[in-house]
Design an enzyme around this catalytic site. Structure first.
Site, short mmCIF file in Angstrom:
data_model
loop_
_atom_site.label_atom_id
_atom_site.label_comp_id
_atom_site.label_asym_id
_atom_site.label_seq_id
_atom_site.Cartn_x
_atom_site.Cartn_y
_atom_site.Cartn_z
N GLY A 1 0.85 -1.19 0.00
CA GLY A 1 0.00 0.00 0.00
C GLY A 1 0.88 1.23 0.00
CB CYS B 1 5.28 -3.94 0.16
SG CYS B 1 6.01 -2.32 -0.07
CE1 TYR B 2 1.04 1.03 5.63
CE2 TYR B 2 -0.45 -0.83 5.83
CZ TYR B 2 -0.05 0.42 6.23
OH TYR B 2 -0.72 1.07 7.24
CG HIS C 1 5.56 -5.28 -4.62
ND1 HIS C 1 4.29 -5.22 -4.11
CD2 HIS C 1 6.16 -4.11 -4.28
CE1 HIS C 1 4.11 -4.07 -3.49
NE2 HIS C 1 5.23 -3.38 -3.57
CD GLU D 1 2.66 -8.15 -5.44
OE1 GLU D 1 3.52 -8.84 -4.87
OE2 GLU D 1 2.31 -7.03 -5.02
CG ASP E 1 -13.29 -6.67 -22.50
OD1 ASP E 1 -12.68 -7.73 -22.77
OD2 ASP E 1 -12.74 -5.56 -22.43
CE LYS F 1 -9.33 -7.63 -24.45
NZ LYS F 1 -10.19 -6.44 -24.50
#
Ligand code: XMP
Length: 522
Positions: free
Chosen positions: A58, A85-86, A171, A173, A229, A378
C-alpha cells in the site's frame, strides 16, 4: 458468500496497485482468492473460512493519519499470514517492532540475499532479483521474528514460524520479481495447505449463481460492442437470467466492413443472445460532418452513443413496464485494468466507461450495475469465454476503439472515406490472418490519410489518398513496439489495397513505437 473450490485465501487490500495481481497469481495456481478492503471486520474475514491471509502492499506509511485502518487482531487468528511490503510494516508495527521512515526510497530492481532457504523461500535460489517499492522499512523486529532475507539497505523478509507469519518487503506478485510465483505458491500451497482445485468453471458457476440471486426476477440491459469483454459479460448474465437480458448493439457508422451484420448473426445464432440492433449510422455521421479534431470526434461519438442507447433502452423499458416488469440492471464488461483506483480501500469506485455512461440514461430507470468481470484481466476473460464455448473469432478479436474507424480517418469523416477505409482495413485484416499473424500482433489495421499523391495505373495518372498500415506488438496497449511484419505480407497488403480499393493509390508502413507514438493515429 459461497466458497468455490475447497480452499480460500483472503487478500486484505491496503491500497496497492498490485493487489489484484496477487489475486490473479493465486488463481493461476487454481486456488480461489478474494480481495477485501483492509477495513473488513475480522468476523467477516473469518466467515469465509480462509486457509491463509495475505496483507497487500500500500502507498501509506504506518504513521500516516490516513493510513488504512485494519484490525490488528487479524495477526492473532492463528491462520498463516503473508505480509507484502506495507504488509510487512503493518505486522512489525502492530506486534511491537519498529518501522522507520526511509532515508532513501528503494524503488525498482534489487538483489536480495536469502539467509534461510525454507518456508516461503523453499526451493528458491539464495540470491533473488526482486521488485521493490517502499520508503519506510522495518528497523527493529517484533518479538519472535527473525530476518530471513536482506538487501544492501534493508530487511527484505522476516519470519515467525510458530505464529505462522511471514513477510517480504518486495513484491513477489509482479513479473519483475523472477521467482515471485514460486514464493507465493510456497505460501498458498505448502504453508496454507490449499487444494489446487479451483478452475474457471467454478468462476462461471459462482458468478452465474450470484447474478441470479442479485437480479431475482428483474430485467437487465447490456451494450454490446462485438468485442471480447462485453460479449463474455453478456453471455455470463444470459446464463443466469436468459431472455430477461436484452443486449443493445449500435451501428455507429464507423464499424468495420460488414461488422454490423456479422456481429448480430454471431450474437444471435451462436451465443443465443437477445439482441436489439440499432442502425444509427446516419445519426453518427451527421454529427461527425465537418469535425476534424480527434477529441471532438470522440466526444461527438460518445454523446451520440448515449443518446441512441437511451432511446433504445427507453423503448425496452416501456415495453417491459407495460408487461409489469422493470429493467433494473445494466451489464458492463468492465475489466480490472479499467477500474482506475484501488476500489476496496476507498470504497467501491464504479468507473463507468464513458461510452456506456449510465449518467445518460433516464433518471427514473435508476439502473444498478452488474460487472461480472471487474476482477479479471483480459487473458482470464478469454479463458472464461473459452469455457463458455464462445467462438474463437470473438475471443481472439484484436481490440477495436469505441470511436472505431473515425480515429483512423484523419481529417473529416465522410461516408465515402468510411467506405474506402473499410475496404482497406478488410484487406489488411484478411492478409494478417492468412499469414497466421493475427493473434501474434496486438493490433493491425489501416489508417486513411487526408493526403493525396500522384500515381500511375495502366496508362492513367491517378491522384488519390494514401493509406498507412499499422501493426504493433504489445502486452496491454500501454506500451507497444511496431511489428516487423514480413516484407511478403506487406507487399501483398500494399498491392491488394492499391489494386482493389478505389480511392487509394499509395500504401506506407508505420514504424513508430509507443511511446513516443500512440497506437491509434488520432
Ligand atoms: P493509443 O492510441 O492511446 O491506444 O496508444 C491504446 C489502446 O486504446 C485503444 N483506444 C481507444 N479505445 N476509445 C476506446 O474504446 C478510444 O477513444 C480509444 N483510443 C484508443 C487503442 O485501440 C489501443 O488498443
Amino acid at each position: 458468500m459461497d466458497t468455490p473450490g475447497t480452499s480460500t485465501i483472503v487478500i486484505l487490500d491496503f491500497g496497492s496497485q498490485y493487489t489484484q495481481l496477487i489475486a490473479r497469481r493465486i488463481r493461476e495456481f487454481n486456488v480461489f482468492s478474494v480481495v477485501l478492503p483492509c477495513t473488513t471486520p475480522l468476523a467477516e474475514v473469518l466467515a469465509l473460512k480462509p486457509k491463509g491471509i495475505i496483507l497487500s502492499g500500500g502507498p501509506s506509511s504506518v504513521y500516516d493519519d490516513a493510513a488504512p485502518k485494519a484490525d490488528p487482531a487479524i495477526l492473532s487468528t492463528g491462520l498463516p499470514i503473508l505480509g507484502i511490503c506495507y504488509g510487512l510494516q503493518f505486522i512489525t508495527h502492530h506486534l511491537g517492532g519498529k518501522v522507520v521512515p526511509g532515508h532513501a526510497r528503494e524503488y525498482g530492481h534489487a538483489a536480495v540475499t536469502v539467509t534461510e532457504v525454507e518456508n516461503i523461500f523453499h526451493g528458491l535460489p539464495s540470491t533473488l532479483s526482486v521488485w521493490m517499492s517502499h520508503g519506510d522499512h522495518a528497523e527493529e523486529l517484533a518479538p519472535g521474528f527473525r530476518v530471513t532475507a536482506t538487501t544492501n539497505n534493508a530487511i527484505a523478509a522476516i519470519a515467525n514460524d510458530p505464529s505462522k507469519i511471514w513477510a517480504v518487503q518486495f513484491h513477489p506478485e509482479v513479473a519483475h520479481t523472477k521467482d515471485g510465483m514460486k514464493l507465493l505458491k510456497n505460501f498458498v500451497v505448502k504453508l496454507c495447505g490449499c487444494a489446487q482445485d479451483w478452475t474457471p468453471e467454478h468462476f462461471i458457476a459462482t458468478t452465474v449463481a450470484k447474478i441470479r440471486e442479485q437480479v431475482g426476477s428483474g430485467h437487465a440491459i447490456c451494450g454490446l460492442s462485438g468485442g471480447v469483454d462485453s460479449s463474455v459479460a453478456a453471455v455470463l448474465v444470459a446464463r443466469a437470467i436468459g431472455d430477461r437480458l436484452t443486449c443493445i448493439f449500435v451501428n455507429n457508422g464507423v464499424l468495420r466492413k460488414d461488422e454490423f451484420a456479422k456481429v448480430q448473426k454471431t450474437m444471435r445464432e451462436e451465443l443465443h443472445l437477445n439482441v436489439v440492433a440499432a442502425d444509427a449510422s446516419e445519426r453518427f455521421l451527421s454529427k461527425l460532418a465537418g469535425v476534424t479534431d480527434p477529441e471532438q470526434k470522440r466526444k461527438a461519438i460518445g454523446n451520440e452513443f448515449i443518446a441512441v442507447f437511451d432511446d433504445e433502452a427507453k423503448k425496452i423499458f416501456e415495453a417491459e413496464k407495460s408487461s409489469g416488469e422493470e429493467i433494473a440492471w445494466l451489464v458492463q464488461g468492465t475489466l480490472y485494468p479499467d477500474v482506475i483506483e484501488s476500489a476496496s480501500v476507498h470504497g467501491p469506485s464504479h468507473v463507468i466507461k464513458s461510452h456506456h455512461n449510465v449518467g445518460g440514461l433516464p433518471a427514473d430507470m435508476k439502473l444498478k450495475l452488474i460487472e461480472p468481470l471487474r476482477d479479471l484481466f483480459k487473458d482470464e476473460v478469454r479463458r472464461i469465454g473459452r469455457d463458455l464455448q464462445m467462438p474463437e473469432e470473438i475471443l481472439e478479436r484484436q481490440p477495436f476503439p469505441g470511436p472505431g474507424l473515425a480515429v483512423r480517418i484523419l481529417g473529416e469523416v465522410t461516408p465515402d472515406r468510411v467506405a474506402i477505409l473499410q475496404e482497406a482495413d478488410a484487406i489488411c485484416v484478411e492478409e494478417i490472418k492468412r499469414a497466421g499473424l493475427y493473434r501474434k500482433v496486438w493490433q493491425s489495421f489501416a489508417v486513411l490519410l487526408p493526403v493525396k499523391t500522384v500515381g500511375v495505373m495502366g496508362d492513367q495518372r491517378t491522384y488519390a489518398y494514401t493509406c498507412a498500415i499499422r501493426a504493433v506488438e504489445s502486452e496491454d496497449g500501454m506500451t507497444a513496439d511496431w511489428a516487423a511484419l514480413p516484407y511478403e505480407v506487406l507487399r501483398t497488403i500494399s498491392s491488394r489495397i492499391v489494386s482493389e480499393v478505389r480511392g487509394i493509390n499509395r500504401v506506407v508502413y508505420d514504424i513508430t513505437s509507443k511511446p513516443p507514438g500512440t497506437i491509434e493515429w488520432e
